[in-house]
Design a protein around this motif. Sequence first.
Motif, PDB file in Angstrom:
ATOM      1  N   ALA A 159       0.829  -1.199   0.000  1.00 32.46           N
ATOM      2  CA  ALA A 159       0.000   0.000   0.000  1.00 32.46           C
ATOM      3  C   ALA A 159       0.865   1.250   0.000  1.00 32.46           C
ATOM      4  O   ALA A 159       2.035   1.218   0.381  1.00 32.46           O
ATOM      5  N   VAL A 160       0.277   2.377  -0.401  1.00 35.39           N
ATOM      6  CA  VAL A 160       0.987   3.652  -0.401  1.00 35.39           C
ATOM      7  C   VAL A 160       0.374   4.596   0.622  1.00 35.39           C
ATOM      8  O   VAL A 160      -0.790   4.482   0.987  1.00 35.39           O
ATOM      9  N   HIS A 161       1.189   5.536   1.072  1.00 34.79           N
ATOM     10  CA  HIS A 161       0.705   6.576   1.980  1.00 34.79           C
ATOM     11  C   HIS A 161       0.017   7.659   1.149  1.00 34.79           C
ATOM     12  O   HIS A 161       0.541   8.070   0.123  1.00 34.79           O
ATOM     13  N   SER A 180       3.832  12.805  25.381  1.00 31.87           N
ATOM     14  CA  SER A 180       3.454  11.459  25.805  1.00 31.87           C
ATOM     15  C   SER A 180       3.508  11.373  27.320  1.00 31.87           C
ATOM     16  O   SER A 180       3.955  12.307  27.997  1.00 31.87           O
ATOM     17  N   ALA A 181       3.063  10.251  27.848  1.00 23.46           N
ATOM     18  CA  ALA A 181       3.097  10.052  29.298  1.00 23.46           C
ATOM     19  C   ALA A 181       4.523  10.097  29.830  1.00 23.46           C
ATOM     20  O   ALA A 181       4.742  10.409  31.007  1.00 23.46           O
ATOM     21  N   ASP A 182       5.490   9.802  28.997  1.00 25.50           N
ATOM     22  CA  ASP A 182       6.900   9.824  29.401  1.00 25.50           C
ATOM     23  C   ASP A 182       7.575  11.164  29.138  1.00 25.50           C
ATOM     24  O   ASP A 182       8.789  11.301  29.325  1.00 25.50           O
ATOM     25  N   GLY A 183       6.805  12.148  28.701  1.00 27.74           N
ATOM     26  CA  GLY A 183       7.366  13.458  28.432  1.00 27.74           C
ATOM     27  C   GLY A 183       7.384  13.770  26.948  1.00 27.74           C
ATOM     28  O   GLY A 183       6.960  12.953  26.117  1.00 27.74           O
ATOM     29  N   PRO A 184       7.889  14.944  26.579  1.00 27.80           N
ATOM     30  CA  PRO A 184       7.910  15.330  25.169  1.00 27.80           C
ATOM     31  C   PRO A 184       8.991  14.590  24.395  1.00 27.80           C
ATOM     32  O   PRO A 184       9.965  14.099  24.957  1.00 27.80           O
ATOM     33  N   GLY A 185       8.810  14.535  23.094  1.00 30.55           N
ATOM     34  CA  GLY A 185       9.800  13.922  22.221  1.00 30.55           C
ATOM     35  C   GLY A 185       9.666  14.481  20.822  1.00 30.55           C
ATOM     36  O   GLY A 185       8.722  15.216  20.520  1.00 30.55           O
ATOM     37  N   GLU A 186      10.606  14.142  19.962  1.00 29.84           N
ATOM     38  CA  GLU A 186      10.536  14.567  18.577  1.00 29.84           C
ATOM     39  C   GLU A 186      11.293  13.577  17.701  1.00 29.84           C
ATOM     40  O   GLU A 186      12.185  12.860  18.164  1.00 29.84           O
ATOM     41  N   THR A 187      10.906  13.551  16.441  1.00 37.13           N
ATOM     42  CA  THR A 187      11.563  12.667  15.489  1.00 37.13           C
ATOM     43  C   THR A 187      11.482  13.277  14.098  1.00 37.13           C
ATOM     44  O   THR A 187      10.460  13.889  13.745  1.00 37.13           O
ATOM     45  N   PRO A 188      12.550  13.178  13.301  1.00 32.71           N
ATOM     46  CA  PRO A 188      12.463  13.657  11.919  1.00 32.71           C
ATOM     47  C   PRO A 188      11.355  12.916  11.174  1.00 32.71           C
ATOM     48  O   PRO A 188      11.127  11.717  11.405  1.00 32.71           O
ATOM     49  N   LEU A 189      10.675  13.614  10.292  1.00 32.93           N
ATOM     50  CA  LEU A 189       9.585  12.986   9.560  1.00 32.93           C
ATOM     51  C   LEU A 189      10.079  11.803   8.735  1.00 32.93           C
ATOM     52  O   LEU A 189       9.345  10.832   8.530  1.00 32.93           O
ATOM     53  N   THR A 190      11.319  11.863   8.265  1.00 32.66           N
ATOM     54  CA  THR A 190      11.861  10.742   7.495  1.00 32.66           C
ATOM     55  C   THR A 190      11.987   9.473   8.334  1.00 32.66           C
ATOM     56  O   THR A 190      12.031   8.369   7.784  1.00 32.66           O
ATOM     57  N   ASP A 191      12.059   9.613   9.672  1.00 28.71           N
ATOM     58  CA  ASP A 191      12.114   8.453  10.557  1.00 28.71           C
ATOM     59  C   ASP A 191      10.768   8.175  11.225  1.00 28.71           C
ATOM     60  O   ASP A 191      10.620   7.157  11.906  1.00 28.71           O
ATOM     61  N   PHE A 192       9.836   9.091  11.062  1.00 29.98           N
ATOM     62  CA  PHE A 192       8.531   8.967  11.723  1.00 29.98           C
ATOM     63  C   PHE A 192       7.752   7.772  11.190  1.00 29.98           C
ATOM     64  O   PHE A 192       7.121   7.030  11.945  1.00 29.98           O
ATOM     65  N   TYR A 193       7.802   7.565   9.869  1.00 31.75           N
ATOM     66  CA  TYR A 193       7.117   6.422   9.254  1.00 31.75           C
ATOM     67  C   TYR A 193       8.061   5.232   9.217  1.00 31.75           C
ATOM     68  O   TYR A 193       9.186   5.339   8.729  1.00 31.75           O
ATOM     69  N   LEU A 194       7.604   4.101   9.710  1.00 27.00           N
ATOM     70  CA  LEU A 194       8.438   2.912   9.807  1.00 27.00           C
ATOM     71  C   LEU A 194       8.465   2.145   8.490  1.00 27.00           C
ATOM     72  O   LEU A 194       7.467   2.128   7.753  1.00 27.00           O
ATOM     73  N   PRO A 195       9.575   1.488   8.163  1.00 24.84           N
ATOM     74  CA  PRO A 195       9.608   0.633   6.975  1.00 24.84           C
ATOM     75  C   PRO A 195       8.559  -0.467   7.085  1.00 24.84           C
ATOM     76  O   PRO A 195       8.228  -0.922   8.188  1.00 24.84           O
ATOM     77  N   ARG A 268       5.324   5.408   2.691  1.00 25.86           N
ATOM     78  CA  ARG A 268       5.585   6.671   3.366  1.00 25.86           C
ATOM     79  C   ARG A 268       6.046   7.685   2.324  1.00 25.86           C
ATOM     80  O   ARG A 268       6.480   7.291   1.229  1.00 25.86           O
ATOM     81  N   PRO A 269       5.955   8.968   2.615  1.00 23.43           N
ATOM     82  CA  PRO A 269       6.567   9.941   1.708  1.00 23.43           C
ATOM     83  C   PRO A 269       8.046   9.595   1.519  1.00 23.43           C
ATOM     84  O   PRO A 269       8.750   9.333   2.491  1.00 23.43           O
ATOM     85  N   TRP A 270       8.516   9.607   0.278  1.00 24.42           N
ATOM     86  CA  TRP A 270       9.806   9.031  -0.061  1.00 24.42           C
ATOM     87  C   TRP A 270      10.834  10.121  -0.349  1.00 24.42           C
ATOM     88  O   TRP A 270      10.772  10.801  -1.365  1.00 24.42           O
ATOM     89  N   ARG A 271      11.800  10.297   0.545  1.00 24.97           N
ATOM     90  CA  ARG A 271      12.869  11.260   0.307  1.00 24.97           C
ATOM     91  C   ARG A 271      13.843  10.664  -0.701  1.00 24.97           C
ATOM     92  O   ARG A 271      14.399   9.571  -0.500  1.00 24.97           O
ATOM     93  N   ALA A 272      14.076  11.394  -1.766  1.00 28.44           N
ATOM     94  CA  ALA A 272      14.877  10.878  -2.883  1.00 28.44           C
ATOM     95  C   ALA A 272      16.348  11.219  -2.684  1.00 28.44           C
ATOM     96  O   ALA A 272      16.924  12.057  -3.390  1.00 28.44           O
ATOM     97  N   ARG A 273      16.996  10.570  -1.757  1.00 27.58           N
ATOM     98  CA  ARG A 273      18.396  10.862  -1.422  1.00 27.58           C
ATOM     99  C   ARG A 273      19.350  10.524  -2.566  1.00 27.58           C
ATOM    100  O   ARG A 273      20.319  11.254  -2.809  1.00 27.58           O
TER     101      ARG A 273
END
Length: 330
Positions: A159-161, A180-195, A268-273
């Motif tokens: 499937a595609v996003h 979150s219950a464990d406090g704030p966090g952040e992640t780059p969008l490129t890592d936000f979506y899992l393979p 996921r959105p695909w960064r074209a590295r």
Amino acid sequence: MREFGYQRAHDVTGALALLAADPDARFLGGGTNLVDLMKSGVERPARLVDVRDLPLDRVEPTADGGLRIGATVTNSDLAAHPEVRRRYPALAQAVLAGASGQLRNMATVGGNLLQRTRCGYFTDVSKPCNKRVPGSGCPAVTGEHHNHAVLGASGHCVAVHPSDMGVALTAFDAVVSYASADGPGETPLTDFYLPVGDTPHRETALPPGALITHVSLPAAPVAARSRYRKVRERASYAFAIGSVAAALTVEDGLVREARLALGAVASRPWRARAAEAVLAGAPADGATFAAAADAELAAARPLPDNGYKVTLMRNLVVSVLTELAGRDAR
């Protein structure tokens, strides 16, 4: 649609507490995806926690020259914001291409990033789907898959996003912030979506019970010269069969900086590295743009009925980059 409870949250702490108190609860933003999935039986929350009153509805400049976008900013407000239009025009274009005005008035930034795939097997509860029921199979592999993934897929899910916004945000190194219950966090969008791998039901790196609060865009002068182009099967609003978010800076005929992300080709959105690496320092001409597209699409693994996407995306990348190079030359 089965009966469900409803509560409105007025602060982030309260929203997290309401969700933690009910393991079958879900956050509700604009509801433009979640409510549809509830109607079809894909989603069956016992309670909805409405987060639209949270103080997360502003687009603000950051000290480094970027933008901080609240999770409850509507798509309409994001696309119309003068700083988004000036600094990141491809983002405004992507949002406008994504849905009708009525939907943009309801849909939120956080909800857009968390929307589920529109694969017909996923949205039909009478069919098996590894995203809905892990281990049940992926009938799209041998069935209807003309608009499915050609990059980063697996035998467990093709499937595609569906997000247009996410493609532009990916091109410009967006970072997702959450509470979150464990406090704030952040992640780059490129890592936000899992393979996809063998766990397609695990779609994001967002901790259980967490709430997206903001999306931050770092300063990116190249983004001021950006473009989003979407190909769809009908002229009216529809999900993409392929899309490109691109930005380009050209000096003395050479590519000084390039950003490129592809949509509707992966889970996921695909960064074209790989394409960006070819572009860096190379002549800003059609041959370079074609070589960049070919480098990225070398990893494509199309299915019998979606091989057209490889040619489509090659042509789309070349066309958008050529247009941007022409703008820089003027």
